[in-house]
Scaffold this active site. Sequence first.
Site, PDB file in Angstrom:
ATOM      1  CG  LEU A  72     -59.635 -12.507  20.189  1.00  0.00           C
ATOM      2  CD1 LEU A  72     -61.012 -12.379  20.836  1.00  0.00           C
ATOM      3  CD2 LEU A  72     -58.923 -11.156  20.222  1.00  0.00           C
ATOM      4  CG  ASN A  99     -58.656  -4.813  21.508  1.00  0.00           C
ATOM      5  OD1 ASN A  99     -59.184  -5.922  21.624  1.00  0.00           O
ATOM      6  ND2 ASN A  99     -58.828  -4.056  20.451  1.00  0.00           N
ATOM      7  CB  CYS A 130     -62.264 -10.840  16.841  1.00  0.00           C
ATOM      8  SG  CYS A 130     -61.066 -12.133  16.465  1.00  0.00           S
ATOM      9  CE  LYS A 165     -59.571  -3.367  15.410  1.00  0.00           C
ATOM     10  NZ  LYS A 165     -58.251  -3.857  15.852  1.00  0.00           N
ATOM     11  CG  ASN A 192     -61.052  -6.396  13.425  1.00  0.00           C
ATOM     12  OD1 ASN A 192     -60.130  -7.026  12.904  1.00  0.00           O
ATOM     13  ND2 ASN A 192     -61.381  -6.569  14.688  1.00  0.00           N
ATOM     14  N   GLY A 244     -54.547  -0.984   6.719  1.00  0.00           N
ATOM     15  CA  GLY A 244     -53.547  -0.886   5.666  1.00  0.00           C
ATOM     16  C   GLY A 244     -52.687   0.360   5.686  1.00  0.00           C
ATOM     17  N   GLY A 265     -51.330  -1.319  11.767  1.00  0.00           N
ATOM     18  CA  GLY A 265     -51.410  -2.745  12.092  1.00  0.00           C
ATOM     19  C   GLY A 265     -50.375  -3.572  11.362  1.00  0.00           C
TER      20      GLY A 265
END
Lengths: 303, 240
Positions: A72, A99, A130, A165, A192, A244, A265
């Site tokens: 982060l 975010n 995260c 998320k 995530n 993906g 991503g």
Amino acid sequence: MNTKINLFGYELKNPVIPASGTFGFGYEFAEFYDINCLGSISLKGSTIASRYGNPLPRIAECPSGLINAVGLQNPGVDKVISDEIPHCKKHFSGKLIANVGGHSVEDYTSAVAKFNDCEDVFAIELNISCPNVKGGGMAFGVDPTTAHDLVVAVKKISTKPILVKLSPNVTDIVAMAKACENAGADGISLINTLLGMRINTKTGKPIISVTKGGYSGPGIFPVALRMVYEVANAVSIPVVGMGGVSSAYDVIEMMMAGASAVMIGSANLIEPFACKNIIENLPVVMKELNIQNLNDIIGRSFK
Amino acid sequence: MKQIKMTVLSNTSVGHDTFEMILTGDTILRSGQFIELQLPNKYLRRPFSVARYKDNTLTLLYKVLGAGTSDMTEVGFGTVFDVLSELGNTFDISNVTSPLLIGGGIGIAPLFNLANDFAEKGITANVILGFRNKDEMFYVEEFKKIANVTIATDDGSFGFAGNVVECLKRSNIAYDKYFACGPMVMLKALASHSDMGELSLEARMGCGFGACMGCTIQTTKGYARVCKEGPVFKASEVIF
């Protein structure tokens, strides 16, 4: 042919949104192509205070993907609002998704509150997943009660729709999604990264400085698709699918699994033009599959 | 940043586990910049510094360190790579009249193009090349054609016995600016000896063009991405 979708009352020209952490604050990619083609952008994860993140190495190669442990890194919410978003807006006319990450409920609520007056942001994505921040981040994303309480607190102070998320590193993803929905979340985004690690076989030591990191890339697509399918079946709020996704076919498959929009991503990291290419291919693939309107295929796999 | 196709002209061994690959494609590279190759069967692109660039022809020097570089040794003439080119910043050679180039191991690669830049300006650079031992030396003859070369080996099997920083301390080479590339431990020792130079850093990268924050270091001017603000940094600014 219609690629337009609606998310929280906003019309996006297409469902393709670069995922947080893989697209910076957008303007880096404006050097490569006109980013106005994007449906929206999920901005780099922001915290109330600035963060350097983890020591290097933060990146490791994997079969069909990579592990990252950036941790982060961001300049803090105030600078994101005063510098980064205006810089992004010079290149992007649409609305953005902010975010937000944090270590405590207060971290999240104070950061989210700062975006209340930010007109360029139409929704907040709450990163409770995260895997790369010690003592926080994912802790909120692995227990339904903790997640529920956080979302309740954030919803109390936020004037924007809240997209939560989720982490795939849980036993029961549906329980997590339902807890967030019951707490008032406006949408769910998932997945995530998956916790992973690599070892340097010459030294016998982990490659990533903090040992573990988040695995992403095409290798996680089937896992992501399955989780999006399960969650979309179980909740009545919009689901944003990611994990993906690398092609227009993947976007369509994710929407058939139940996603109202799709985030891209890792693909951005190996192919700077990934989102542009996917958006350009979307109508081509729609024609091939005889899809007139993308909204018709959302959740087709179970409807 | 420019995305191009590059075609392999040659790929030959130049030393112990060390190879030279020559590619051609429509790009213009300056000393210090790097490229990223998309290797078959690997997800992430691999960053390589540019050992030589001239007229759309690019020379890479690479050491076999893992599966990716190991696969690269099998690549033959005519192979086409998808390449991100013209990445990163450049060495600043303005007003430099007595350059000293210091390279450790595969870190000598970007200094070869730089030595050529100086040679083309009529300046013969002093160069210190460091290797683990005599067997791992490579590209020494190429450097000798355009520069004054001093060799250091860690085990003393050739030239100065010791690392390049010790070699520099013992030498009386006069310079107004140094340019260095090599292992982080070498660059750290060098920067603490003198800050009159520039360091080209290496890092494991995600994207190579500033998006992922996978290679960010701390500098006196704040956070900096090796791939975007770098790879070349003032020695005085890097926080090790």
